[in-house]
Design a protein around this motif. Structure first.
Motif, PDB file in Angstrom:
ATOM      1  N   ASN A  24       0.804  -1.203   0.032  1.00  0.00           N
ATOM      2  CA  ASN A  24       0.043   0.073   0.087  1.00  0.00           C
ATOM      3  C   ASN A  24       0.863   1.324  -0.027  1.00  0.00           C
ATOM      4  O   ASN A  24       0.439   2.220  -0.327  1.00  0.00           O
ATOM      5  CB  ASN A  24      -0.945  -0.123   1.237  1.00  0.00           C
ATOM      6  CG  ASN A  24      -2.115  -0.848   1.144  1.00  0.00           C
ATOM      7  OD1 ASN A  24      -2.317  -1.371   0.134  1.00  0.00           O
ATOM      8  ND2 ASN A  24      -2.618  -1.468   2.165  1.00  0.00           N
ATOM      9  N   ARG A  25       1.981   1.189   0.508  1.00  0.00           N
ATOM     10  CA  ARG A  25       2.880   2.253   0.487  1.00  0.00           C
ATOM     11  C   ARG A  25       3.991   2.342  -0.755  1.00  0.00           C
ATOM     12  O   ARG A  25       4.971   3.118  -0.734  1.00  0.00           O
ATOM     13  CB  ARG A  25       3.840   2.086   1.966  1.00  0.00           C
ATOM     14  CG  ARG A  25       2.743   2.779   2.890  1.00  0.00           C
ATOM     15  CD  ARG A  25       3.334   2.422   4.417  1.00  0.00           C
ATOM     16  NE  ARG A  25       2.417   3.106   5.474  1.00  0.00           N
ATOM     17  CZ  ARG A  25       1.236   2.583   5.703  1.00  0.00           C
ATOM     18  NH1 ARG A  25       0.857   1.381   5.099  1.00  0.00           N
ATOM     19  NH2 ARG A  25       0.677   2.987   6.610  1.00  0.00           N
ATOM     20  N   GLY A  26       3.570   1.500  -1.686  1.00  0.00           N
ATOM     21  CA  GLY A  26       4.448   1.587  -3.091  1.00  0.00           C
ATOM     22  C   GLY A  26       5.721   0.712  -2.846  1.00  0.00           C
ATOM     23  O   GLY A  26       6.433   1.144  -3.753  1.00  0.00           O
ATOM     24  N   ALA A  27       5.853  -0.423  -1.933  1.00  0.00           N
ATOM     25  CA  ALA A  27       6.980  -0.964  -2.035  1.00  0.00           C
ATOM     26  C   ALA A  27       6.865  -2.233  -2.946  1.00  0.00           C
ATOM     27  O   ALA A  27       5.981  -2.678  -3.044  1.00  0.00           O
ATOM     28  CB  ALA A  27       7.383  -1.539  -0.507  1.00  0.00           C
ATOM     29  N   SER A  28       7.992  -2.656  -3.479  1.00  0.00           N
ATOM     30  CA  SER A  28       8.046  -3.852  -4.050  1.00  0.00           C
ATOM     31  C   SER A  28       8.480  -4.998  -3.081  1.00  0.00           C
ATOM     32  O   SER A  28       9.700  -5.051  -2.392  1.00  0.00           O
ATOM     33  CB  SER A  28       9.179  -3.963  -5.218  1.00  0.00           C
ATOM     34  OG  SER A  28       9.497  -5.303  -5.747  1.00  0.00           O
ATOM     35  N   VAL A  29       7.494  -5.720  -2.877  1.00  0.00           N
ATOM     36  CA  VAL A  29       7.415  -6.834  -1.793  1.00  0.00           C
ATOM     37  C   VAL A  29       7.787  -8.340  -2.067  1.00  0.00           C
ATOM     38  O   VAL A  29       7.056  -8.774  -3.013  1.00  0.00           O
ATOM     39  CB  VAL A  29       6.393  -6.687  -0.877  1.00  0.00           C
ATOM     40  CG1 VAL A  29       6.366  -7.637   0.398  1.00  0.00           C
ATOM     41  CG2 VAL A  29       5.925  -5.278  -0.382  1.00  0.00           C
ATOM     42  N   THR A  30       8.800  -8.968  -1.691  1.00  0.00           N
ATOM     43  CA  THR A  30       8.924 -10.410  -1.838  1.00  0.00           C
ATOM     44  C   THR A  30       8.795 -10.981  -0.427  1.00  0.00           C
ATOM     45  O   THR A  30       9.238 -10.662   0.496  1.00  0.00           O
ATOM     46  CB  THR A  30      10.456 -10.679  -2.221  1.00  0.00           C
ATOM     47  OG1 THR A  30      10.656  -9.825  -3.693  1.00  0.00           O
ATOM     48  CG2 THR A  30      10.689 -11.936  -2.611  1.00  0.00           C
ATOM     49  N   ALA A  31       7.906 -12.094  -0.734  1.00  0.00           N
ATOM     50  CA  ALA A  31       7.980 -13.056   0.327  1.00  0.00           C
ATOM     51  C   ALA A  31       8.794 -14.393   0.244  1.00  0.00           C
ATOM     52  O   ALA A  31       8.602 -15.171  -0.926  1.00  0.00           O
ATOM     53  CB  ALA A  31       6.523 -13.299   0.685  1.00  0.00           C
TER      54      ALA A  31
END
Length: 298
Positions: A24-31
């Motif tokens: 939601n804050r524009g980060a590129s997220v990897t799990a």
């Protein structure tokens, strides 16, 4: 600027919320997830916009590869020594080998730094990992949120809806207890993960409330007077916990053994957060004690 964040423990209740807040804050997220992870949980993360990498979490080499190009790692792992110390150390080693600059460990509890070691098994595990984390030189930030507000729903001695009672130890009826909702914790953690200047330790609380204040809020919400009562001295409580633990050796392999729950209560009445960082980031709507109690006390 920090933009690429990897989350370990993303399929958990808190981890999934942190992923959501980061996206939601524009980060590129990897799990990173295990090969045996529930496909539905994996799909839920992908629906959020999270890139999911299936990794052998026993392999530092695979973790290093997953961390390549990442700016920061957030650990929301939950477990005993094999997770909080061993697995989290492998994630950290992989992050360091990949050149990751920042790491947020899976603390998410009362700030244990001022507490005496040996009184809380789960805090001691975090101390062990903290010593290793701080020895590496990577920039780290711990988020201390006190207790998750959800425990107020579980009929603990602090608030027992079934018995209509509110308990405290010693003469601590006015002692402020730290509670934070999971959503508030996740939002703050996401913002700290994206903050290059976040300090080593950050204390937060959605609300701080004493047993007396709890009784007043409950009366206002329900019209009922709960029995506000002293349970014992803290010294007697500590002795009771030691005996409880000695009588339950199987609990050593349980994340939330009954004596561990008592240890958390003891810690909550031993220290509280005096340097809240709630105002560090804008846009978080901190839930008040009355507003949270309203959701389930009636």
């Amino acid at each position: 600027m920090i933009k690429n964040i990897l989350v370990a423990g993303a399929t958990g209740n808190l981890g999934g919320r942190i992923c959501r807040e980061l996206v939601n804050r524009g980060a590129s997220v990897t799990a990173v997830v295990r090969p045996a992870t529930d496909p539905e949980k994996v799909e839920n993360l992908r629906t959020l916009g999270v890139e999911v990498k299936v990794v052998d979490l026993n392999s530092i080499e695979e973790l290093t590869k997953a961390c390549t190009g990442v700016d920061g790692v957030v650990s929301a792992l939950a477990g005993l020594a094999d997770v909080i110390v061993d697995l989290q150390s492998r994630v950290l080693d992989g992050a360091i080998k990949a050149g990751v600059g920042r790491f947020i460990p899976s603390d998410f509890c009362t700030d244990y730094n001022g507490l005496e070691p040996g009184n809380n098994r789960n805090f001691d595990l975090r101390r062990t990992f903290k010593a290793y984390l701080d020895s590496t030189g990577i920039k780290a930030t711990s988020i201390f949120n006190g207790a998750f507000a959800d425990i107020l729903k579980y009929n603990t001695p602090v608030l027992n809806l079934k018995d209509q009672s509110i308990g405290y130890w010693d003469d601590k009826q006015d002692w402020k207890l730290d509670f934070t909702t999971m959503d508030n914790t996740a939002a703050f953690t996401a913002m700290a993960a994206l903050d290059e200047d976040a300090p080593r330790n950050l204390q937060i609380a959605s609300f701080q409330v004493s047993p007396v204040a709890l009784s007043e809020h409950v009366l206002e919400i329900t019209g009922r007077t709960f029995n506000l009562h002293r349970l014992s001295s803290m010294e007697d409580f500590a002795g009771y916990i030691k005996q409880q633990r000695a009588n339950d050796p199987a609990g050593e392999q349980e994340l939330y053994a009954k004596w561990q729950q008592s240890q958390y209560m003891y810690s909550m009445f031993s220290t509280h957060h005096g340097d809240l960082a709630n105002d560090r980031y804008e846009g978080i709507e901190w839930v008040s004690a009355p507003a949270y109690l309203e959701t389930f006390v009636r």
